[in-house]
Design a protein around this motif. Structure first.
Motif, PDB file in Angstrom:
ATOM      1  N   GLY A  28      -3.540  11.772   2.942  1.00 14.50           N
ATOM      2  CA  GLY A  28      -2.433  11.107   3.609  1.00 14.50           C
ATOM      3  C   GLY A  28      -1.358  10.677   2.629  1.00 14.50           C
ATOM      4  N   ALA A  30      -0.198   7.933   1.590  1.00 14.27           N
ATOM      5  CA  ALA A  30      -0.482   6.797   0.709  1.00 14.27           C
ATOM      6  C   ALA A  30      -1.628   7.062  -0.259  1.00 14.27           C
ATOM      7  N   ASP A 128      -6.027   9.050   7.999  1.00 17.84           N
ATOM      8  CA  ASP A 128      -5.614   8.520   9.299  1.00 17.84           C
ATOM      9  C   ASP A 128      -5.402   9.597  10.350  1.00 17.84           C
ATOM     10  N   SER A 135       8.570  13.327   9.276  1.00 16.15           N
ATOM     11  CA  SER A 135       8.407  12.711   7.965  1.00 16.15           C
ATOM     12  C   SER A 135       7.210  13.322   7.239  1.00 16.15           C
ATOM     13  N   THR A 137       3.757  14.252   5.828  1.00 15.93           N
ATOM     14  CA  THR A 137       2.436  14.191   6.457  1.00 15.93           C
ATOM     15  C   THR A 137       1.307  14.050   5.452  1.00 15.93           C
ATOM     16  N   SER A 179      -6.647   1.733   5.156  1.00 17.08           N
ATOM     17  CA  SER A 179      -5.253   2.083   5.394  1.00 17.08           C
ATOM     18  C   SER A 179      -4.528   0.986   6.166  1.00 17.08           C
ATOM     19  N   GLU A 180      -3.227   0.872   5.908  1.00 14.67           N
ATOM     20  CA  GLU A 180      -2.374  -0.029   6.682  1.00 14.67           C
ATOM     21  C   GLU A 180      -1.528   0.740   7.687  1.00 14.67           C
ATOM     22  N   ALA A 181      -1.645   2.062   7.681  1.00 14.20           N
ATOM     23  CA  ALA A 181      -0.807   2.902   8.535  1.00 14.20           C
ATOM     24  C   ALA A 181      -1.447   3.122   9.897  1.00 14.20           C
ATOM     25  N   GLU A 182      -0.668   3.705  10.806  1.00 19.40           N
ATOM     26  CA  GLU A 182      -1.209   4.106  12.095  1.00 19.40           C
ATOM     27  C   GLU A 182      -2.364   5.077  11.855  1.00 19.40           C
ATOM     28  N   SER A 183      -3.424   4.946  12.639  1.00 21.31           N
ATOM     29  CA  SER A 183      -4.619   5.731  12.367  1.00 21.31           C
ATOM     30  C   SER A 183      -5.355   6.067  13.645  1.00 21.31           C
ATOM     31  N   ARG A 189      -9.992  -2.805   9.979  1.00 24.59           N
ATOM     32  CA  ARG A 189      -9.139  -2.693   8.796  1.00 24.59           C
ATOM     33  C   ARG A 189      -9.616  -3.695   7.756  1.00 24.59           C
TER      34      ARG A 189
END
Length: 259
Positions: A28, A30, A128, A135, A137, A179-183, A189
């Protein structure tokens, strides 16, 4: 109805040496952030496909047979290990096989780690499986969204994630998402800085688990070679959807952050 995990038949098969925390690292956007973490938090770092480039200090690199040789690590240092289908197919089969587990490497890597490393906490990062159209990926740019391919085993990624969560819990292993992103991963978390805290598996609905496992057994969609795509004609999507629905009900619908 809700059972506290950790007392399944797998418990009797645990190895004496148990790893505390294992990181499953995907590609991902990040993913390179993990290279700046305190790696003493982890006993092993399992890098999937290209993720080894984001984390030079990986301990295990796992890839499918068709992963291009030119994209594999050129040097495997002492203490590092490459995991191939010779290792991960038997491991995945120990948990029912690829059709039920979901035929993408994030889940394959996790089942292999459960089988071979037997951690107490499995941590996901960069896995995720959300691929925005406009954007980046992957950390290296834009790549093929393998989990989104047309595949009967991947119609519900959250359901496959819940199935994995059960088998982990049955071994006394908690599953978390760093992760802090959409998943699509419906796991609690957690902040990587709080991994010293005690983290326990979540309770599951034993009735739903039994129903899902019984239907899996009844359907018999087991392919020992792992090459399930050669037998797609015998798999009913309706049956797989019914199994997925049971796994989705096996844990609380909403998972709150725990860090």
């Amino acid at each position: 109805m809700w059972a506290i995990a950790g007392y399944d038949l797998f418990q009797a098969k645990r190895q004496e040496k148990v790893m505390e925390r294992v990181l499953i690292l995907g590609s991902g956007p990040a993913a390179p952030d993990a290279a700046r973490w305190d790696l003493s938090n982890f006993d092993a770092v399992v890098a999937i496909n290209n993720a080894w480039r984001a984390m030079p200090d990986w301990t295990h690199h796992i890839h499918p047979d068709d992963f291009p040789p030119e994209l594999r690590p050129e040097v495997v240092k002492a203490g590092q290990q490459v995991v191939t289908s010779a290792q991960y197919v038997p491991a995945q089969n120990a948990y029912g096989g690829f059709v039920y587990a979901g035929g993408t490497m994030a889940f394959t890597a996790a089942y292999w780690a459960l089988h071979a490393l037997r951690p107490r906490v499995m941590c996901f990062f960069g896995c995720d499986m959300v691929y925005p159209a406009s954007s980046q990926t992957h950390f290296y740019g834009t790549g093929a969204a393998d989990p989104l391919r047309d595949d009967p085993t991947l119609k519900s990624l959250p359901a496959k994630a819940r199935r994995l969560q059960y088998f982990a819990a049955a071994q006394g292993c908690a599953v978390i998402n760093l992760s802090e992103a959409e998943s699509v991963l419906p796991y609690p978390r957690h902040d990587v800085r709080g991994l010293s805290d005690a983290i326990a598996p979540l309770p599951f609905d034993a009735t739903q688990v039994k129903a899902a496992r019984d239907l899996e057994t009844q359907a018999g969609y087991y392919v020992p070679s792992g090459m399930y795509w050669t037998e797609l004609a015998r798999f009913s999507q309706n049956t797989l959807d019914a199994i997925d629905a049971m796994w989705l009900r096996a844990f609380p619908k909403e998972t709150m952050p725990c860090g």
